[in-house]
Structures are given as C-alpha cells and as structure tokens.
Motif scaffolding. Structure first.
Motif, PDB file in Angstrom:
ATOM      1  N   SER A  32     -17.630  30.457  40.107  1.00 26.69           N
ATOM      2  CA  SER A  32     -16.189  30.411  39.913  1.00 26.69           C
ATOM      3  C   SER A  32     -15.802  30.274  38.440  1.00 26.69           C
ATOM      4  CB  SER A  32     -15.652  29.224  40.712  1.00 26.69           C
ATOM      5  OG  SER A  32     -14.343  28.925  40.332  1.00 26.69           O
ATOM      6  N   TYR A  33     -14.761  30.959  38.063  1.00 29.97           N
ATOM      7  CA  TYR A  33     -14.297  30.862  36.675  1.00 29.97           C
ATOM      8  C   TYR A  33     -12.784  30.965  36.673  1.00 29.97           C
ATOM      9  CZ  TYR A  33     -13.392  35.794  37.063  1.00 29.97           C
ATOM     10  OH  TYR A  33     -12.881  36.994  37.496  1.00 29.97           O
ATOM     11  N   GLU A  34     -12.182  30.501  35.606  1.00 27.00           N
ATOM     12  CA  GLU A  34     -10.725  30.541  35.506  1.00 27.00           C
ATOM     13  C   GLU A  34     -10.237  31.866  34.934  1.00 27.00           C
ATOM     14  OE1 GLU A  34      -8.030  29.380  36.329  1.00 27.00           O
ATOM     15  OE2 GLU A  34      -8.492  27.461  37.255  1.00 27.00           O
ATOM     16  N   MET A  35      -8.985  32.135  35.106  1.00 25.10           N
ATOM     17  CA  MET A  35      -8.429  33.429  34.718  1.00 25.10           C
ATOM     18  C   MET A  35      -8.222  33.561  33.205  1.00 25.10           C
ATOM     19  SD  MET A  35      -4.555  32.761  35.892  1.00 25.10           S
ATOM     20  CE  MET A  35      -3.676  31.311  35.345  1.00 25.10           C
ATOM     21  N   VAL A  36      -7.974  34.795  32.806  1.00 23.20           N
ATOM     22  CA  VAL A  36      -7.562  35.068  31.434  1.00 23.20           C
ATOM     23  C   VAL A  36      -6.059  35.299  31.478  1.00 23.20           C
ATOM     24  CG1 VAL A  36      -7.805  36.577  29.432  1.00 23.20           C
ATOM     25  CG2 VAL A  36      -9.752  36.222  30.952  1.00 23.20           C
ATOM     26  N   ALA A  37      -5.338  34.494  30.731  1.00 22.53           N
ATOM     27  CA  ALA A  37      -3.886  34.655  30.679  1.00 22.53           C
ATOM     28  C   ALA A  37      -3.509  35.083  29.262  1.00 22.53           C
ATOM     29  CB  ALA A  37      -3.218  33.349  31.050  1.00 22.53           C
ATOM     30  N   LEU A  38      -2.244  35.334  29.049  1.00 28.51           N
ATOM     31  CA  LEU A  38      -1.807  35.727  27.712  1.00 28.51           C
ATOM     32  C   LEU A  38      -0.980  34.602  27.096  1.00 28.51           C
ATOM     33  CD1 LEU A  38      -0.531  39.356  28.441  1.00 28.51           C
ATOM     34  CD2 LEU A  38      -2.822  38.622  27.803  1.00 28.51           C
ATOM     35  N   THR A  39      -1.110  34.413  25.790  1.00 28.31           N
ATOM     36  CA  THR A  39      -0.211  33.465  25.139  1.00 28.31           C
ATOM     37  C   THR A  39       1.166  34.136  25.115  1.00 28.31           C
ATOM     38  OG1 THR A  39      -0.650  34.395  22.955  1.00 28.31           O
ATOM     39  CG2 THR A  39      -2.028  32.551  23.642  1.00 28.31           C
ATOM     40  N   PRO A  40       2.229  33.345  25.178  1.00 32.16           N
ATOM     41  CA  PRO A  40       3.576  33.934  25.145  1.00 32.16           C
ATOM     42  C   PRO A  40       3.752  34.826  23.909  1.00 32.16           C
ATOM     43  CG  PRO A  40       3.704  31.597  25.644  1.00 32.16           C
ATOM     44  CD  PRO A  40       2.271  31.876  25.301  1.00 32.16           C
ATOM     45  N   CYS A  41       3.112  34.403  22.851  1.00 31.78           N
ATOM     46  CA  CYS A  41       3.172  35.159  21.604  1.00 31.78           C
ATOM     47  C   CYS A  41       2.547  36.538  21.778  1.00 31.78           C
ATOM     48  CB  CYS A  41       2.446  34.351  20.537  1.00 31.78           C
ATOM     49  SG  CYS A  41       2.175  35.204  19.008  1.00 31.78           S
ATOM     50  N   CYS A  42       1.398  36.566  22.451  1.00 32.25           N
ATOM     51  CA  CYS A  42       0.683  37.817  22.704  1.00 32.25           C
ATOM     52  C   CYS A  42       1.505  38.733  23.600  1.00 32.25           C
ATOM     53  CB  CYS A  42      -0.665  37.506  23.342  1.00 32.25           C
ATOM     54  SG  CYS A  42      -1.635  38.941  23.796  1.00 32.25           S
ATOM     55  N   ILE A  66     -16.404  35.339  41.173  1.00 31.72           N
ATOM     56  CA  ILE A  66     -15.036  35.537  41.647  1.00 31.72           C
ATOM     57  C   ILE A  66     -14.177  34.415  41.083  1.00 31.72           C
ATOM     58  CG2 ILE A  66     -13.567  35.691  43.700  1.00 31.72           C
ATOM     59  CD1 ILE A  66     -15.983  36.530  45.302  1.00 31.72           C
ATOM     60  N   ASP A  67     -12.975  34.714  40.677  1.00 27.08           N
ATOM     61  CA  ASP A  67     -12.186  33.690  40.000  1.00 27.08           C
ATOM     62  C   ASP A  67     -11.792  32.529  40.918  1.00 27.08           C
ATOM     63  OD1 ASP A  67      -9.185  33.753  40.682  1.00 27.08           O
ATOM     64  OD2 ASP A  67      -9.668  35.865  40.421  1.00 27.08           O
ATOM     65  N   ALA A  68     -11.434  31.431  40.282  1.00 27.81           N
ATOM     66  CA  ALA A  68     -11.239  30.157  40.971  1.00 27.81           C
ATOM     67  C   ALA A  68     -10.157  30.210  42.040  1.00 27.81           C
ATOM     68  CB  ALA A  68     -10.906  29.073  39.949  1.00 27.81           C
ATOM     69  N   LYS A 117     -16.605  28.071  31.887  1.00 28.19           N
ATOM     70  CA  LYS A 117     -15.996  28.848  32.964  1.00 28.19           C
ATOM     71  C   LYS A 117     -14.650  28.335  33.449  1.00 28.19           C
ATOM     72  CE  LYS A 117     -19.327  28.271  35.603  1.00 28.19           C
ATOM     73  NZ  LYS A 117     -20.058  28.161  36.864  1.00 28.19           N
ATOM     74  N   ASN A 118     -14.514  27.021  33.602  1.00 31.23           N
ATOM     75  CA  ASN A 118     -13.241  26.597  34.186  1.00 31.23           C
ATOM     76  C   ASN A 118     -12.183  26.207  33.181  1.00 31.23           C
ATOM     77  OD1 ASN A 118     -14.636  24.322  33.645  1.00 31.23           O
ATOM     78  ND2 ASN A 118     -14.675  23.540  35.736  1.00 31.23           N
ATOM     79  N   SER A 119     -12.255  26.848  32.017  1.00 29.51           N
ATOM     80  CA  SER A 119     -11.106  26.702  31.135  1.00 29.51           C
ATOM     81  C   SER A 119     -10.365  28.039  31.120  1.00 29.51           C
ATOM     82  CB  SER A 119     -11.576  26.248  29.752  1.00 29.51           C
ATOM     83  OG  SER A 119     -11.354  27.201  28.781  1.00 29.51           O
ATOM     84  N   VAL A 120      -9.073  27.968  31.271  1.00 31.04           N
ATOM     85  CA  VAL A 120      -8.247  29.171  31.253  1.00 31.04           C
ATOM     86  C   VAL A 120      -8.264  29.724  29.836  1.00 31.04           C
ATOM     87  CG1 VAL A 120      -5.904  30.092  31.553  1.00 31.04           C
ATOM     88  CG2 VAL A 120      -6.727  28.279  33.065  1.00 31.04           C
ATOM     89  N   ILE A 121      -8.547  31.002  29.702  1.00 33.15           N
ATOM     90  CA  ILE A 121      -8.493  31.604  28.371  1.00 33.15           C
ATOM     91  C   ILE A 121      -7.067  32.089  28.134  1.00 33.15           C
ATOM     92  CG2 ILE A 121      -9.275  33.470  26.864  1.00 33.15           C
ATOM     93  CD1 ILE A 121     -11.946  33.440  28.229  1.00 33.15           C
ATOM     94  N   ALA A 122      -6.432  31.512  27.136  1.00 37.20           N
ATOM     95  CA  ALA A 122      -5.117  32.012  26.736  1.00 37.20           C
ATOM     96  C   ALA A 122      -5.380  33.059  25.671  1.00 37.20           C
ATOM     97  CB  ALA A 122      -4.254  30.883  26.205  1.00 37.20           C
ATOM     98  N   ALA A 169     -11.172  30.807  50.047  1.00 35.63           N
ATOM     99  CA  ALA A 169     -11.706  31.891  50.867  1.00 35.63           C
ATOM    100  C   ALA A 169     -13.234  31.896  50.818  1.00 35.63           C
ATOM    101  CB  ALA A 169     -11.158  33.226  50.374  1.00 35.63           C
ATOM    102  N   GLN A 170     -13.780  31.686  49.642  1.00 37.47           N
ATOM    103  CA  GLN A 170     -15.232  31.657  49.495  1.00 37.47           C
ATOM    104  C   GLN A 170     -15.839  30.534  50.333  1.00 37.47           C
ATOM    105  OE1 GLN A 170     -17.576  33.652  47.282  1.00 37.47           O
ATOM    106  NE2 GLN A 170     -15.929  34.889  48.088  1.00 37.47           N
ATOM    107  N   ASN A 171     -15.191  29.387  50.275  1.00 40.92           N
ATOM    108  CA  ASN A 171     -15.704  28.258  51.046  1.00 40.92           C
ATOM    109  C   ASN A 171     -15.596  28.492  52.547  1.00 40.92           C
ATOM    110  OD1 ASN A 171     -16.474  26.774  48.824  1.00 40.92           O
ATOM    111  ND2 ASN A 171     -14.468  25.815  48.601  1.00 40.92           N
ATOM    112  N   THR A 172     -14.578  29.226  52.938  1.00 44.78           N
ATOM    113  CA  THR A 172     -14.443  29.546  54.358  1.00 44.78           C
ATOM    114  C   THR A 172     -15.612  30.414  54.813  1.00 44.78           C
ATOM    115  OG1 THR A 172     -12.044  29.421  54.140  1.00 44.78           O
ATOM    116  CG2 THR A 172     -12.902  30.542  56.086  1.00 44.78           C
TER     117      THR A 172
END
Length: 655
Positions: A421-431, A390-392, A509-514, A397-400
């Motif tokens: 836990s892992y970080e989200m996938v975001a988009l580069t502004p260019c993308c 489940i993402d970061a 895992k804990n680096s956001v993928i742009a 909630a997970q800890n609760t």
RNA sequence: GGGCGCGUAGCUCAAUCGGAUAGAGCACCGGAUUUCUAAUCCGGGGGUUGCAGGUUCAAUUCCUGCCGCGCCUACCA
C-alpha cells in the motif's frame, strides 16, 4: 557483508547468554551506533538484562565484553556510556572481502513471487499517480530479483469497467465517431492523450441530463456482455491505450510479463467457479431482508467478528455487510477480485488462455490473457507469494479479498498476500495553478489537491518525462558540446529517468506526495542525478588515470595500514556504507519499503563526494596509498552502480 | 458515526519491532589553492517532535484522551 557479520554477532551473543546466564532472549537487538568512532554495531542488551540479573547495566556490559572472547571478523568489543556494548569489526577483513566482491553464501528462497503493479485503467493517458505505482512496483521487483527470487510481473487491466465505457460513450455519442474513424485515431501516436480529453468531456456530459447516464449504463452492460459492436470498439480503444501505457512505462525501463484482463475473468467464468466455493464455505451469505435484500454479502474486513459472540450464526450487522453479488445477480468488482486471487494462488481450478501481446525492444515478450490463446505459453499464476501494489484507498477492498481467502480455509495464501500500500500523488495548489486549473478558495488553502482523471486534472506521465529530458538535455548540451546529439539525448534521458525514479522513491510509501514541478525537475541535492554524478566522478578518476575500475585488483593492498587508526574514520565510513548495500536491500524487502534503498544510495553518494574532495587520488605521491584510494573509489562505484540498477537507474558515461 | 493513515526546522521529508547530542534536501547567509569537470564540497542560523497524561533505565516511536488534516465507509469499477 554487513548483514553477514551481524548474523555472526547475534549467534555469538546467543551462545554466550545461554552458557553464562542460561538466558534465551527472543530477539537480540543490534543497532548502528550514532558515530563510527563507537564501532559498527551497538547492543543495548545490558539494559534489558539489568532487571533479570539484578545488576547494574554497566557491570553486565563489562562482564559480557570480558567473557565474549574473540570472533572472526571482529576486532574487539567495548563498553560505552551507561551500558552499551559496542562491537568493532576488523576493518581490513571487511574491506578486503568487499574489494574482492566476496558475497557470503545465502540460502536460496524457493517459490515464485507475483508482483502486480501499474493497473492503469485503459481509457486515458497515464499520470504521475500511476508513475508512483509503477516505479514502486518495478523497484520492488528489482529488489526481489536482486535477492535471488523468481518473480512474475503482472499488470491487471480493467478493460470492462465504467471508465472504459465512459470513453466509448464519448467517442460514439459525443464525438460521433465511426468505427473507422476511431481505428484511425487509435493509430495516432498520442491516442491516450486524445482519450484523456474525451473521458473528461464525457464525464461532464453525464451531468447534463439523466438520459446521458442511461447511455453509460447501457454501454457498460454491452461491454461486459461481449460479442457485440460496442464491446468490440471498447476492446479496440482499451487495447490501443494499453499499448501506449506499455510504451510510456518502457521509457522508464519498466516491463511486464503478463497482462490479465477483466474481460477474460468474465468470459472464462472465473467468478462462477469462485462463487460455488464461496457459498459452500459459508463466506457468502444470502440476505433475505433489510437494505441488502436479495444480495450475497460477506463481512466487511476490519469489522471484527470475534467480539460479537452474541449474534448467533452467520448474522452480520447491516453496516458491516459488503455486497458481493447484487440482487440482480451480477457480481461486483470485489467478487471478481476474489476469483482472480484464487487463480493467483492456484486455488481456482481454472486458467486463462494466453497470447503474445507486446515485444520489448530488448526481446522480452509480454503476454496477455485471451479467450482463445496460443498453444505454447509460459506458466503464470499458481505462486507462493503475492504483492499487490495498490494505493491506500483500496485497503478495505484488499482486506476483504484476504478475508475471503481465509474464510475459504486458505490461510497460507492469505498470509502470503501483501497489499503493498502507498499513498497518492497529489498536486500542490501552486502546481495546479501553473497547469491552468482554477481552484476553489477551499482547495487553495489545502496542502495538496487530489488529481482527477474524470476532470482531466493531472500531470501526464509522458509530459513530465519530456520536460525532464528537455531540461537535462539543456545541461548536457552546454557541458558536452563534443558529443553527438544522439549521445547527448541518450545521457539526458538517463538523467531524466534517474531524477524521476528517485523522486518517486525518496518518500516513504505512506506519505502523500504533494507534487511540485520545481522539486521534481531538480537535479541538485537529494536527487537521482546527484547519485549518478557520483558514479561519473568515480569513473572519471579511472578514465583519467588510465585504469579499468572493473578490473581493479586489490590484491596487494594493506588495508589495515590505511583503515586502522581513528584518523581513517572518514574513509572507513565510506567503506562501511558500501558494505551495507545488501543489508539495506534485505530491509527493503522485509518491510516492503524501497525508500530505504533510495536514501542509502544518496548517503553513499554523499560520503563519496566528500571523499572525492578531501582526497585527490591521481596526484597522490605515495603509490601504495594511491592504490588504496583507487580501491575505495572502485568499490564505491561498483556498489553505487549496483544499487542504482536495483532502483532502475542507469549511470551515464559522462555528465 | 465507524475504519485506516498522518501531524517533526520557514518549506519538503528522514529517523531500521523504543536507544547515545532528532538528521537530510530546498530556501537564506558566508566561504572552497581554475581541480580526478562546481549537477560538487565546507561553514552558519533555524526544533517544547500538535496538546495533555501514562508505561519504561530510555518515548518522535508504545498506550489513553483531546485538537487538526487526509483517505475509505455505494446493489460504481
């Protein structure tokens, strides 16, 4: 092999320290030397002992080396630098074991593991963020299985949440569709894409006036209630979308064993069972005043309870309260999650009913929770260990949930609960611009922009896969015109899946993928196809030479002749990397970090490609040396295929 | 405000409970006997690891304080 020798070395060192200095170190640090010339293992041990023994590190290292004697599998120990102890393995010993594919016996770990991943809201098409989740989860499943663990793969389906309600509202009130029309739409191949747009439109529509929002709340209540037309339509939609998700993931060779749904958690009264226990154990407290008056609350995870010894009893500061049961008596999602996790560990005293839902082309059956249920079904839940992919953003909630288990006295369960836990996938502004979205000036200046299903903003999983396949197909078409179109399609798909899975795994895992199309669509450099290509090259050697790499016998080869001297370092490095595969798999499991294996695969492929260029095999005049080189290629090929299989990537026959 | 995470080459990322000269890919520049197919290989430039202290034989890594960024912090799920 590498891991096995490391254990043997640790053991030996421990014995030596005990006998010679009567010292017991909590942990013997063993590292990998920066260069293969220094040996295979490095021990900074002497630095650590210098103070205790009141001697110079260098001197200690010399004493240790002198007193250590011999050890099976090792050639010698030597002192280096200011006091490092470097261990050299017996290269021929390792190579022979590896060539014969000897696996050291490992102790079997008992107890079933439950890995839960994907958990996509069944109201729209899957997007790249879901892909990261599913690929991480599926790879972790494969890692565990390759280590001999029994694993149940679950995909939790929140089919009664607001997201589903939003699409239902969209279909009924915005699109004005009848039940029959919705049924027809649900039969269409890309129903999930259709829902994607409906969901985005409904979300916008709520902003128009307050009455629209009321409709949403009413719809949500009807769905939660069940047994009415709205709930029935919600079920119809969410089930159709769920099927689409399973199809999408199956394209990436991702399968599930069981799909627990929130509707059954509600209808089978999981919460009521949990609520009783939570009240009895004092995990939940009733607030009679303050802003949470009338609610059952628990302490928010991370707000240390130890320090506030001043507040007597069960008082929780208002800002540290997490509402579990609302003042109107309804339970929030954390509460349902607590009940669900009690079920996972077999602590709830209730079970789902089960029925078959989806049969994969390979015959594997995927089950789903249901009210009624089939008489014969596999046993799910009641496991020893769980991993929730489940993402970061949901870590609190997970800890609760973990704290609730602890509060109930289930410390063992809490200890075996891992929020993967892992970080989200975001988009580069260019993308984002490429996709035709207009961004605010503020967003343009950011490194990345978060995807949003609500806004219909994101890259759909199937679209990305289609793009990858088309791009790979182009290449395969021009490289292999002799193959049939089906064969080329098949290879292109394997390459596309390889590229996509590797891409999602190469980041820790804990680096956001742009996300950026150019990078994701690349088949060169540090990519899946690079590793697949290395396997194809290895296979080609055998094909051209008329040998079978899987039946290649290393029986006659004198490894010491070709690996001993320092001029053989380059080839030895390749053997060593191949020997490390199972070691790396162990690291991945211990740290819940599949990226290590991805990196390892790339490094192994890279070393092989260098070897491939440096040492032409089929033209080698010396027959026994040729056999040795062939053995090298056979072993690397075997290890690469195995490692790729663990990250869910197939090696094509040709590329 | 509080909690979690991040800051390393032009860009995207590595660096295995602190270890030897901080490594890859991309991009850029220059090369590879037409060979087991070049989706490859070799070479080159490029770094005060956000800043300042501290601990240590040893700090990208641990501690403290700043600066910057992200996420979480609803009687939404």
């Amino acid at each position: 092999m590498y891991r096995h020798l490391e254990r043997r070395l640790t053991q030996k060192i421990r014995e030596f320290l005990q006998q010679t200095y009567s010292i017991e170190l909590p942990r013997i640090v063993i590292e990998q030397p920066p260069k293969v010339e220094f040996g295979e293992y490095a021990l900074p041990l002497a630095f650590e002992l210098a103070k205790k023994l009141r001697k110079a590190p260098r001197k200690i290292a010399e004493d240790v080396v002198a007193g250590l004697g011999t050890l099976e599998g090792f050639e010698k120990f030597e002192v280096a630098g200011a006091g490092y102890i470097n261990a050299r393995v017996d290269r021929a010993y390792v190579a022979k074991a590896l060539a014969n594919d000897e696996k050291p016996t490992t102790e079997a770990v008992s107890g079933k593991v439950l890995v839960e991943h994907s958990s996509i809201n069944p109201n729209k098409a899957a997007h790249i963020g879901h892909l990261r989740n599913a690929i991480l989860g599926d790879t972790f499943v494969r890692l565990l299985k390759s280590a001999g663990r029994a694993v149940d793969v679950q995909n939790y389906i929140d089919n009664t949440g607001v997201q589903v309600a939003d699409v239902v509202v969209g279909f009924l009130h915005l699109e004005k569709k009848s039940r029959v029309e919705i049924e027809q739409l649900a039969e269409r191949p890309q129903f999930d894409y259709f829902c994607w747009d409906v969901y985005a439109r409904a979300s916008q529509w709520y902003e128009q006036n307050a009455d629209n929002k009321k409709l949403r709340l009413q719809t949500l209540h009807e769905i939660e209630q069940g047994g009415n037309e709205t709930a029935s339509i919600a079920e119809l939609i969410s089930t159709a979308v769920l099927r689409r998700h399973l199809e999408t993931m199956d394209r990436l060779d991702i399968e599930y064993d069981f799909l627990p749904r929130e509707s059954e958690i509600l209808h089978l009264h999981f919460w009521e069972a949990a609520f009783t226990k939570l009240k009895e154990s004092g995990v939940l407290t009733f607030e009679s005043e303050g802003k949470n008056k009338g609610c059952w609350v628990m302490r928010r995870a991370g707000t240390a309870s130890a320090k506030d010894s001043t507040t007597e009893g069960t008082e929780i500061a208002e800002e540290d309260q997490k509402v579990i049961v609302r003042s109107n008596g309804t339970v929030g999602y954390v509460g349902k999650d607590i009940a669900y996790h009690m079920w996972k560990f077999g602590l709830l005293g209730r079970d789902f009913n089960y029925e078959k839902f989806y049969r994969y082309p390979n015959g594997h059956e995927c089950w789903i929770s249901s009210d009624k249920g089939a008489p014969d079904h596999p046993h799910f839940g009641d496991v020893a260990e769980i991993y929730n992919v489940i993402d970061a953003r949901q870590s609190e909630a997970q800890n609760t949930v973990i704290e609730a288990l602890r509060g109930l006295g289930h410390n063992e369960a809490a200890d075996h609960y891992t929020h993967f836990s892992y970080e989200m996938v975001a988009l580069t502004p260019c993308c984002a611009a490429e996709l035709g979205y207009t961004l605010s000036e503020e967003d343009k200046s950011r490194a990345y922009v978060e995807v949003s299903g609500r806004k219909g903003f994101g890259v759909k999983a199937d679209d990305l896969l289609d793009k990858l396949i088309a791009s790979a197909k182009n290449e395969v078409d021009s490289r292999h015109p002799e193959l049939s179109d089906d064969e080329r399609k098949n290879i292109a798909t394997q390459i596309a899946v390889g590229a996509l899975r590797y891409f999602m795994l190469k980041f820790t895992k804990n680096s956001v993928i742009a996300f950026d199309f150019k990078e994701a669509l690349s088949f060169e450099g540090e990519t899946g196809p690079y590793a697949q290509y290395a396997v194809v090259r290895a296979s080609n050697i055998f094909r051209k030479g008329g040998f079978d790499p899987d039946k290649f016998s290393a029986g006659e080869i004198d490894f010491s002749k070709y690996l001993s001297d320092s001029s053989a370092n380059e080839i030895w490095e390749l053997w060593l990397a191949a020997a490390k595969t199972s070691y790396v798999i162990g690291q991945c499991i211990a740290t819940s970090e599949p990226a290590y294996l991805a990196k390892h695969i790339f490094q192994l492929a890279q070393l092989f490609n260098t070897f491939y260029h440096r040492f032409p095999i089929l033209t080698e005049a010396n027959e026994s040396r040729k056999q040795f080189l062939l053995a090298t290629a056979a072993v690397v090929r075997r290890e690469l295929i195995h490692a790729l299989q663990v990250i869910g990537v197939q090696a094509p026959a040709v590329m």
